[in-house]
Motif scaffolding. Structure first.
Motif, PDB file in Angstrom:
ATOM      1  N   PRO A 113       0.815  -1.213   0.000  1.00  0.00           N
ATOM      2  CA  PRO A 113       0.000   0.000   0.000  1.00  0.00           C
ATOM      3  C   PRO A 113       0.845   1.258   0.000  1.00  0.00           C
ATOM      4  O   PRO A 113       2.047   1.200   0.263  1.00  0.00           O
ATOM      5  N   PRO A 114       0.227   2.416  -0.283  1.00  0.00           N
ATOM      6  CA  PRO A 114       0.967   3.674  -0.250  1.00  0.00           C
ATOM      7  C   PRO A 114       1.506   3.945   1.140  1.00  0.00           C
ATOM      8  O   PRO A 114       0.999   3.423   2.125  1.00  0.00           O
ATOM      9  N   PRO A 115       2.545   4.777   1.258  1.00  0.00           N
ATOM     10  CA  PRO A 115       3.133   5.055   2.566  1.00  0.00           C
ATOM     11  C   PRO A 115       2.233   5.961   3.393  1.00  0.00           C
ATOM     12  O   PRO A 115       1.436   6.732   2.865  1.00  0.00           O
ATOM     13  N   SER A 116       2.371   5.849   4.706  1.00  0.00           N
ATOM     14  CA  SER A 116       1.666   6.762   5.593  1.00  0.00           C
ATOM     15  C   SER A 116       2.549   7.977   5.845  1.00  0.00           C
ATOM     16  O   SER A 116       3.736   7.981   5.546  1.00  0.00           O
ATOM     17  N   ASP A 117       1.966   9.014   6.420  1.00  0.00           N
ATOM     18  CA  ASP A 117       2.690  10.263   6.612  1.00  0.00           C
ATOM     19  C   ASP A 117       3.927  10.092   7.479  1.00  0.00           C
ATOM     20  O   ASP A 117       4.939  10.757   7.274  1.00  0.00           O
ATOM     21  N   ASN A 118       3.860   9.168   8.449  1.00  0.00           N
ATOM     22  CA  ASN A 118       4.996   9.032   9.350  1.00  0.00           C
ATOM     23  C   ASN A 118       6.185   8.328   8.705  1.00  0.00           C
ATOM     24  O   ASN A 118       7.223   8.167   9.321  1.00  0.00           O
ATOM     25  N   GLN A 119       6.045   7.909   7.446  1.00  0.00           N
ATOM     26  CA  GLN A 119       7.164   7.273   6.749  1.00  0.00           C
ATOM     27  C   GLN A 119       7.931   8.264   5.882  1.00  0.00           C
ATOM     28  O   GLN A 119       8.964   7.920   5.325  1.00  0.00           O
ATOM     29  N   LEU A 120       7.447   9.469   5.772  1.00  0.00           N
ATOM     30  CA  LEU A 120       8.071  10.427   4.874  1.00  0.00           C
ATOM     31  C   LEU A 120       9.367  11.002   5.436  1.00  0.00           C
ATOM     32  O   LEU A 120      10.053  11.753   4.765  1.00  0.00           O
ATOM     33  N   HIS A 121       9.714  10.634   6.687  1.00  0.00           N
ATOM     34  CA  HIS A 121      10.976  11.129   7.228  1.00  0.00           C
ATOM     35  C   HIS A 121      12.172  10.459   6.575  1.00  0.00           C
ATOM     36  O   HIS A 121      13.302  10.806   6.853  1.00  0.00           O
ATOM     37  N   TYR A 122      11.937   9.509   5.688  1.00  0.00           N
ATOM     38  CA  TYR A 122      13.023   8.894   4.937  1.00  0.00           C
ATOM     39  C   TYR A 122      13.386   9.687   3.690  1.00  0.00           C
ATOM     40  O   TYR A 122      14.150   9.236   2.853  1.00  0.00           O
ATOM     41  N   LYS A 123      12.830  10.881   3.569  1.00  0.00           N
ATOM     42  CA  LYS A 123      13.117  11.702   2.389  1.00  0.00           C
ATOM     43  C   LYS A 123      14.608  12.019   2.256  1.00  0.00           C
ATOM     44  O   LYS A 123      15.095  12.255   1.159  1.00  0.00           O
ATOM     45  N   ALA A 126      18.653   7.878   0.530  1.00  0.00           N
ATOM     46  CA  ALA A 126      18.603   7.537  -0.897  1.00  0.00           C
ATOM     47  C   ALA A 126      17.928   6.183  -1.105  1.00  0.00           C
ATOM     48  O   ALA A 126      18.520   5.252  -1.640  1.00  0.00           O
ATOM     49  N   ILE A 127      16.663   6.074  -0.670  1.00  0.00           N
ATOM     50  CA  ILE A 127      15.927   4.841  -0.951  1.00  0.00           C
ATOM     51  C   ILE A 127      15.723   4.715  -2.450  1.00  0.00           C
ATOM     52  O   ILE A 127      15.987   3.694  -3.061  1.00  0.00           O
ATOM     53  N   PHE A 128      15.257   5.804  -3.052  1.00  0.00           N
ATOM     54  CA  PHE A 128      15.091   5.877  -4.496  1.00  0.00           C
ATOM     55  C   PHE A 128      15.817   7.120  -5.007  1.00  0.00           C
ATOM     56  O   PHE A 128      15.867   8.149  -4.324  1.00  0.00           O
ATOM     57  N   PHE A 129      16.353   7.025  -6.214  1.00  0.00           N
ATOM     58  CA  PHE A 129      17.014   8.182  -6.821  1.00  0.00           C
ATOM     59  C   PHE A 129      16.957   8.044  -8.334  1.00  0.00           C
ATOM     60  O   PHE A 129      16.481   7.026  -8.865  1.00  0.00           O
ATOM     61  N   ILE A 318       8.963  11.385  -3.106  1.00  0.00           N
ATOM     62  CA  ILE A 318      10.322  11.856  -2.833  1.00  0.00           C
ATOM     63  C   ILE A 318      10.928  12.531  -4.060  1.00  0.00           C
ATOM     64  O   ILE A 318      11.522  13.615  -3.976  1.00  0.00           O
ATOM     65  N   LEU A 319      10.778  11.883  -5.217  1.00  0.00           N
ATOM     66  CA  LEU A 319      11.442  12.355  -6.431  1.00  0.00           C
ATOM     67  C   LEU A 319      10.621  13.378  -7.214  1.00  0.00           C
ATOM     68  O   LEU A 319      11.127  13.959  -8.181  1.00  0.00           O
ATOM     69  N   ILE A 326       9.992   8.540 -15.937  1.00  0.00           N
ATOM     70  CA  ILE A 326      11.451   8.570 -15.839  1.00  0.00           C
ATOM     71  C   ILE A 326      11.912   7.354 -15.056  1.00  0.00           C
ATOM     72  O   ILE A 326      11.198   6.888 -14.158  1.00  0.00           O
ATOM     73  N   PRO A 327      13.074   6.773 -15.403  1.00  0.00           N
ATOM     74  CA  PRO A 327      13.572   5.620 -14.643  1.00  0.00           C
ATOM     75  C   PRO A 327      13.823   5.974 -13.174  1.00  0.00           C
ATOM     76  O   PRO A 327      14.250   7.086 -12.859  1.00  0.00           O
ATOM     77  N   ILE A 328      13.553   5.028 -12.316  1.00  0.00           N
ATOM     78  CA  ILE A 328      13.783   5.186 -10.874  1.00  0.00           C
ATOM     79  C   ILE A 328      14.747   4.099 -10.414  1.00  0.00           C
ATOM     80  O   ILE A 328      14.596   2.926 -10.760  1.00  0.00           O
TER      81      ILE A 328
END
Length: 346
Positions: A113-123, A126-129, A318-319, A326-328
Motif C-alpha cells: 500500500p501507499p506510505p503513511s505520513d509518518n514514513q516520509l521522514h526517509y526523504k 537515498a531509498i530511491f534516486f 520523494i522524487l 522517468i527511470p527510478i
C-alpha cells in the motif's frame, strides 16, 4: 621406456588430493561449479555454504535434521535466525499490509500500500534516486549494514524434503520445533505467503529454497549460462547500521542486458531467496566512498518502466515525478544478488 615411479606417485598423490577436495565441497558448490564453471561465486553466496564458527553448531543441527527428513531437535531462536527484514514498497497488491516494516533503507522490494505520513521522514535517505544522481561527485545518504541473516543453504534434495507451502504450516512448524503462536512461526508464515503471492505485470517471480534452484531459475530467465552473479560489497571493514553520506566515484559500469534477475535473501531457518526477473531494467555497479572512508561497490537497479507502480508510492513523492515518466533507481543491500548476462554473451 622405463617407468618413473616418483613422478607417478606424485601424480597419484595430486589426483587423490583433488578427489578429496572435490568430495569435501558442499553439494550446492559442486552444482555451481558444474553449471557455471566460468562464473565467480560471490562472497554473499559462498559464506552461506560454510557457516562461521558462531553459527556452525546451529547449522549442523539443522542440516542433520533435514538430511533424513525427520523432525529436528534444534530449537529455533529469534536471535540466531530471524533478523527483522526491511523492505521497500513500490505499489500494487500486497501480501503484507504493515507499514512499519516496508520503508526502511536496507531493502528488498515488495509490493504494497501507499506510505503513511509518518514514513516520509526517509526523504533524506537515498531509498530511491534518479540515474543522474549516479554522476561522479554526487552525494547520497545511505547505510550498508553487514548481513546478519546467517541461515545457510541446504542441498536441493534436503530442501525438497521439507514442505514449503502455506497449506503445510503445521508440518513446517513441527519440523523446526517452532510453536505456532511464536514470532518465529509468524516469520515463517509471512515468508511463505510472500513467495506464494502473485507478481505484478512484467514480473516473473520464484522463491529458491536451494542454491541449485536459484541457479536454474536465473539462468533460465536470462536464457544463458554465461552469466555474472554480482552483490553489493563493502570493500573495507566497518559497515554498521549508522547512516553515512556517500560520494559517487568515477567508474560507473553498466551491466549487460535489459533483463536482470534479482534475488533477495529471506528470513527463514535455512537460506531461501526470493528471485524475480523484471524486464526493462538496467543494472549498474557504482563505486561509493563514505564520509568515514568506507568504500562500497554498490549494485544499482534502475527500473525503466514505472507505469505499473502505485501513483501514491513513496518514490514518486520523494522524487516529485509521475509513474512511467522517468527511470527510478535504488541500491541493493549486501545480502542480495543481481544476475546478468556476461558482456560477451551474443
Amino acid at each position: 621406456m622405463g617407468f618413473h615411479l616418483p613422478l607417478i606417485f606424485a601424480f597419484l598423490s595430486l589426483a587423490a588430493l583433488a578427489l578429496a577436495n572435490h568430495a569435501a565441497q558442499p553439494a550446492p558448490q559442486l552444482y555451481w561449479n558444474s553449471v557455471l564453471p566460468n562464473t565467480q561465486m560471490p562472497r554473499a553466496i559462498s559464506e552461506l555454504l560454510h557457516p562461521d564458527s558462531t553459527n556452525e553448531e546451529k547449522s549442523t543441527n539443522i542440516m542433520n535434521a533435514v538430511g533424513n527428513g525427520k523432525p529436528t531437535d534444534h530449537k529455533v531462536k529469534p536471535d540466531d535466525i530471524f533478523v527483522q527484514e526491511s523492505r521497500i514498497n513500490y505499489g500494487g497488491p500486497s501480501p503484507s499490509d504493515k507499514p512499519d516494516d516496508i520503508f526502511l533503507p536496507a531493502t528488498r522490494i515488495i509490493y504494497g500500500p501507499p506510505p503513511s505520513d509518518n514514513q516520509l521522514h526517509y526523504k533524506n535517505v537515498a531509498i530511491f534516486f534518479l540515474e543522474k544522481d549516479m554522476r561522479p561527485g554526487a552525494t547520497m545518504n545511505f547505510q550498508f549494514p553487514r548481513n546478519s541473516n546467517t541461515a545457510t543453504f541446504l542441498p536441493r534434495e534436503s530442501a525438497q524434503s521439507i514442505p514449503f507451502s502455506s497449506n503445510k504450516l503445521s508440518e513446517i512448524f513441527n519440523h523446526f520445533s517452532v510453536k505456532p503462536t511464536s514470532v518465529e512461526a509468524k516469520t515463517i508464515k509471512k515468508t511463505i505467503e510472500e513467495c506464494e503471492a502473485p507478481g505484478i505485470k512484467g514480473e516473473e517471480k520464484y522463491c529458491a529454497t536451494s542454491l541449485e534452484s536459484m541457479v536454474d531459475f536465473s539462468t533460465s530467465k536470462l536464457r544463458t549460462r554465461n552469466v555474472q552473479a554480482i552483490p553489493t560489497e563493502v570493500l573495507e571493514k566497518g559497515a554498521t547500521m549508522s547512516m553515512h553520506k556517500y560520494t559517487t566515484m568515477p567508474g560507473l559500469k553498466k551491466l549487460a542486458g535489459d533483463k536482470v534477475v534479482v534475488c533477495h535473501k529471506q528470513n527463514y531457518p535455512y537460506a531461501v531467496f526470493f528471485c524475480h526477473a523484471i524486464k526493462q531494467t538496467a543494472a549498474y555497479v557504482l563505486s561509493l566512498k563514505g564520509d568515514d572512508g568506507e568504500k562500497v561497490k554498490a549494485v544499482t537497479i534502475c527500473h525503466l518502466d514505472t507505469s505499473e507502480w502505485n501513483p501514491k508510492h513513496l518514490a514518486f513523492q520523494i522524487l516529485k515525478v509521475k509513474p512511467g515518466t522517468i527511470p527510478i533507481c535504488h541500491f541493493l543491500p549486501t545480502d542480495q544478488i543481481v544476475w546478468v548476462p556476461n558482456h560477451k554473451t551474443a
